[in-house]
Write an enzyme that holds these catalytic residues in place. Structure first.
Site, PDB file in Angstrom:
ATOM      1  N   LYS A   1       0.867  -1.181   0.000  1.00 27.81           N
ATOM      2  CA  LYS A   1       0.000   0.000   0.000  1.00 27.81           C
ATOM      3  C   LYS A   1       0.906   1.234   0.000  1.00 27.81           C
ATOM      4  CE  LYS A   1      -1.637   3.202   2.564  1.00 27.81           C
ATOM      5  NZ  LYS A   1      -1.815   4.267   1.622  1.00 27.81           N
TER       6      LYS A   1
ATOM      7  N   GLU B   1       9.886   1.480  10.373  1.00 25.61           N
ATOM      8  CA  GLU B   1      10.880   2.529  10.075  1.00 25.61           C
ATOM      9  C   GLU B   1      10.167   3.857  10.257  1.00 25.61           C
ATOM     10  OE1 GLU B   1      14.059   2.327   9.282  1.00 25.61           O
ATOM     11  OE2 GLU B   1      14.134   0.148   9.200  1.00 25.61           O
TER      12      GLU B   1
ATOM     13  N   CYS C   1      13.564  11.275   6.760  1.00 25.70           N
ATOM     14  CA  CYS C   1      13.568  10.742   8.127  1.00 25.70           C
ATOM     15  C   CYS C   1      14.902  10.940   8.821  1.00 25.70           C
ATOM     16  CB  CYS C   1      13.184   9.272   8.110  1.00 25.70           C
ATOM     17  SG  CYS C   1      14.160   8.304   6.951  1.00 25.70           S
TER      18      CYS C   1
ATOM     19  N   GLU D   1       9.686  16.511  14.977  1.00 30.96           N
ATOM     20  CA  GLU D   1      10.070  16.325  13.581  1.00 30.96           C
ATOM     21  C   GLU D   1       9.332  17.365  12.746  1.00 30.96           C
ATOM     22  OE1 GLU D   1       8.748  12.692  11.559  1.00 30.96           O
ATOM     23  OE2 GLU D   1      10.778  12.438  10.790  1.00 30.96           O
TER      24      GLU D   1
HETATM   25  P1  NAD Z   1       2.341   8.545   7.555  1.00 30.40           P
HETATM   26  O1  NAD Z   1       2.626   7.771   8.788  1.00 30.40           O
HETATM   27  O2  NAD Z   1       1.303   9.587   7.608  1.00 30.40           O
HETATM   28  O3  NAD Z   1       1.914   7.579   6.367  1.00 30.40           O
HETATM   29  C1  NAD Z   1       2.727   6.499   5.951  1.00 30.40           C
HETATM   30  C2  NAD Z   1       1.853   5.471   5.258  1.00 30.40           C
HETATM   31  O4  NAD Z   1       0.940   4.933   6.208  1.00 30.40           O
HETATM   32  C3  NAD Z   1       0.996   6.027   4.121  1.00 30.40           C
HETATM   33  O5  NAD Z   1       0.922   5.079   3.092  1.00 30.40           O
HETATM   34  C4  NAD Z   1      -0.362   6.193   4.794  1.00 30.40           C
HETATM   35  O6  NAD Z   1      -1.443   6.172   3.894  1.00 30.40           O
HETATM   36  C5  NAD Z   1      -0.384   4.993   5.722  1.00 30.40           C
HETATM   37  N1  NAD Z   1      -1.306   5.099   6.860  1.00 30.40           N
HETATM   38  C6  NAD Z   1      -1.816   6.211   7.436  1.00 30.40           C
HETATM   39  N2  NAD Z   1      -2.646   5.881   8.454  1.00 30.40           N
HETATM   40  C7  NAD Z   1      -2.658   4.526   8.529  1.00 30.40           C
HETATM   41  C8  NAD Z   1      -3.305   3.594   9.366  1.00 30.40           C
HETATM   42  N3  NAD Z   1      -4.133   3.976  10.326  1.00 30.40           N
HETATM   43  N4  NAD Z   1      -3.082   2.269   9.178  1.00 30.40           N
HETATM   44  C9  NAD Z   1      -2.231   1.848   8.214  1.00 30.40           C
HETATM   45  N5  NAD Z   1      -1.592   2.708   7.368  1.00 30.40           N
HETATM   46  C10 NAD Z   1      -1.797   4.023   7.526  1.00 30.40           C
HETATM   47  O7  NAD Z   1       3.743   9.128   7.084  1.00 30.40           O
HETATM   48  P2  NAD Z   1       4.030  10.080   5.839  1.00 30.40           P
HETATM   49  O8  NAD Z   1       3.531  11.436   6.183  1.00 30.40           O
HETATM   50  O9  NAD Z   1       3.588   9.439   4.575  1.00 30.40           O
HETATM   51  O10 NAD Z   1       5.638  10.066   5.826  1.00 30.40           O
HETATM   52  C11 NAD Z   1       6.414  10.856   6.627  1.00 30.40           C
HETATM   53  C12 NAD Z   1       6.910  10.106   7.843  1.00 30.40           C
HETATM   54  O11 NAD Z   1       7.608   8.934   7.436  1.00 30.40           O
HETATM   55  C13 NAD Z   1       7.915  10.897   8.668  1.00 30.40           C
HETATM   56  O12 NAD Z   1       7.627  10.752  10.024  1.00 30.40           O
HETATM   57  C14 NAD Z   1       9.244  10.237   8.316  1.00 30.40           C
HETATM   58  O13 NAD Z   1      10.250  10.405   9.289  1.00 30.40           O
HETATM   59  C15 NAD Z   1       8.841   8.830   8.142  1.00 30.40           C
HETATM   60  N6  NAD Z   1       9.837   8.104   7.332  1.00 30.40           N
HETATM   61  C16 NAD Z   1      10.651   7.204   7.946  1.00 30.40           C
HETATM   62  C17 NAD Z   1      11.622   6.542   7.203  1.00 30.40           C
HETATM   63  C18 NAD Z   1      12.537   5.533   7.835  1.00 30.40           C
HETATM   64  O14 NAD Z   1      13.141   4.758   7.098  1.00 30.40           O
HETATM   65  N7  NAD Z   1      12.655   5.477   9.141  1.00 30.40           N
HETATM   66  C19 NAD Z   1      11.757   6.811   5.839  1.00 30.40           C
HETATM   67  C20 NAD Z   1      10.915   7.739   5.250  1.00 30.40           C
HETATM   68  C21 NAD Z   1       9.940   8.376   6.007  1.00 30.40           C
END
Ligand code: NAD
Length: 495
Positions: free
Chosen positions: A177, A252, A286, A387
């Site tokens: 997804k 992650e 991140c 963040e």
């Molecule tokens: P997010 O947590 O809002 O969304 C990530 C994914 O989760 C999306 O596909 C979203 O649709 C899905 N999602 C949202 N709610 C959900 C739920 N209730 N159940 C299951 N899936 C759900 O994050 P974002 O805004 O897309 O990305 C930014 C974040 O990602 C930042 O916090 C960043 O630090 C983190 N990030 C971490 C890494 C790493 O490797 N540690 C890498 C890239 C980004």
């Protein structure tokens, strides 16, 4: 007039048309880019069933010789290389990042796949051969099963490729997804896998919102593990839901990395590293180096030089080949970044540069915030703690090595940190004391595919990349064999 991309879901090796669609417009200029299926439980169920079949029938993928899986992934890599420019362009358009970073991201994703494919040849196992003549132990690694992969929008391809080729190499099948904002490249690479001869059902993609598709995937009994990259808040929620079924998780999550610069560093190199660290991917990263911890004796001069370099950053549209910095992902996110900037001002930090949305003609239709630096930042301030996920740097000074370590570790996150010094003893001492999954010494945001990546503390659970990354997608099985010979002693029984 641009061609608008339109996709269904990718299930069992075919496109499945959707009844409802969501639109993605460019964060750089508002142009309509793509329409994705707005899916729900029903589509997730179809995809999980396809992945389940492809896993449970051992002749399809999960029990093939590792070398066969490696060769199939190898053919897929050739197609990824063939289509690299197309993928890079889509990535740049949907995220809002400059094209050269879209290209770099695609190249790095392919590098990860090359490495993971090689691991498929040699998944480790152990033999216990010294338990007496009557006994033999085999400790084998088996593919974990059907993996639900949920990815974010900031690096749609890299965050996926830190998982997907490793899971495939291990013998798993997957339902992905992607973020609803940036789904094109994930759908494209899934279709390329079919062209490469990876069997139907091994890779499935269901697009839509986290609330509908993400929740359905996390709760589905046919999924053995959720491998998630995204925010810490959603990661915690997923971990809690997965626990109901004792589903495995790989998480992650967010970060709040510091670049620690000592007075004895190569200042020019440190300036480059700190600059790249806070502006790369518009700060939507991140492991962004969002905090600069700098030794007091060089702080004023260093910040003045950093401001000068930040002024030269070229802001541009995704297609601008020279651009360094692009648009933020969407309007609400931009507002959030701007509100962090306001909090910095209110809480008494000193704004050195930036701090505003760009509204001139070229950028007015997009969500652009220029490079922003705050000095005089203290650990109690919001911009030190949370963040921000924008091109915003918080500068704090220190006097001693101990103080630098304490400041760097003064966060709930623990994904990455950088440090800059010419003193090797200091570099190793500080590396050992930093509580983060990654430490970069005299460089930043640089690594190799063989090295694991992941977080301490609230930055996650588990590791991606390296052999550790592959092992996350395996279960360990101990096979104890009684041989024909009589034992010399009574064997231990299993509890
Ligand atoms: P997010 O947590 O809002 O969304 C990530 C994914 O989760 C999306 O596909 C979203 O649709 C899905 N999602 C949202 N709610 C959900 C739920 N209730 N159940 C299951 N899936 C759900 O994050 P974002 O805004 O897309 O990305 C930014 C974040 O990602 C930042 O916090 C960043 O630090 C983190 N990030 C971490 C890494 C790493 O490797 N540690 C890498 C890239 C980004």
């Amino acid at each position: 007039m641009m061609n608008v991309r339109e996709y269904g879901n990718w299930i069992n090796g075919a496109w499945l048309k959707a009844s409802a669609m969501v639109e993605r417009t460019s964060p750089a200029n508002g142009v309509l880019l793509a329409r994705f299926a707005d899916s729900g439980e029903e589509e997730v169920d179809l995809a999980v069933k396809a992945a389940r079949r492809a896993f449970d029938d051992r002749s399809i993928w999960s029990a093939l010789p590792g070398g066969e899986r490696a060769k199939a992934i190898g053919r897929w890599i050739e197609l990824l290389v063939r289509d690299i420019d197309k993928l890079a362009k889509m990535e740049a358009e949907e995220v809002g990042k400059p094209i050269r970073f879209g290209k770099g991201e695609t190249e790095w994703s392919i590098e990860l796949a090359r490495y993971a494919a090689a691991l498929a040849w040699q998944i480790p196992s152990d033999l216990v051969n010294n338990a007496g003549d009557a006994n033999l132990g085999m400790v084998v690694r088996e593919p974990r099963g059907v993996i639900g992969m949920i990815t974010p929008w900031n690096f749609p391809l890299v965050t996926l490729f830190q998982k997907l080729p490793f899971a495939l190499a291990a013998g798993c099948t997957v339902v992905i997804k992607p973020s609803e904002l940036t789904s094109s490249t994930t759908l494209e690479i899934a279709a390329l896998a079919k062209e490469a001869g990876i069997p139907d059902g091994v890779i499935n993609v269901v697009t839509g919102s986290g609330k509908a598709v993400g929740e359905a995937l996390t709760g589905h009994h046919g999924v053995d593990m959720i491998s998630f990259t995204g925010s810490t808040a959603v990661g915690k929620h997923i971990a809690a839901r997965a626990a109901e079924q004792m589903k495995r998780v790989g998480l992650e999550l967010g970060g709040k990395a510091a670049n620690v610069v000592f007075a004895d560093a190569d200042i020019d190199a440190a300036l480059d590293g700190v600059l790249l660290g806070y502006i790369l991917n518009q700060g939507e990263e991140c492991v962004q180096g969002t905090r600069l911890l700098i030794e007091e004796s060089i702080a004023n001069e260093f910040v003045a030089k950093l401001v000068e370099r930040s002024k030269k950053i070229r802001i541009g549209l995704p297609e601008d080949p020279e651009a360094d910095l692009g648009a933020l992902i969407h309007e609400q996110h931009m507002e959030k970044v701007l509100s962090y900037i306001q909090s910095g001002l209110k809480e008494g930090a000193k704004l050195e540069i930036g701090g505003k949305r760009l509204t001139d003609s070229e950028f007015g239709k997009g969500f652009y915030v220029g490079p922003t630096i705050f000095s005089n930042v203290t650990p109690n301030m919001t911009i030190f703690r949370e963040e921000i996920f924008g091109p915003v740097l918080a500068v704090t000074t220190f006097r001693t090595v101990a103080e630098a370590i304490e400041l760097a570790n003064d966060t709930n996150y623990g994904l990455g940190n950088g440090l800059w010094t010419k003193d090797i003893d200091k570099a190793i001492q500080v590396s050992r004391e930093l509580k983060s999954g990654t430490v970069s010494v005299n460089t930043f945001l640089e690594t190799v595919v063989q090295m694991p990546f992941g977080g301490y503390k609230e930055s996650g659970i588990g590791r991606e990349n390296g052999m550790d990354g592959l092992l996350e997608f395996t279960e360990v099985k101990s096979i104890f064999i009684k041989l024909g010979k009589r034992p010399h002693t009574l064997p231990h029984t299993v509890n």
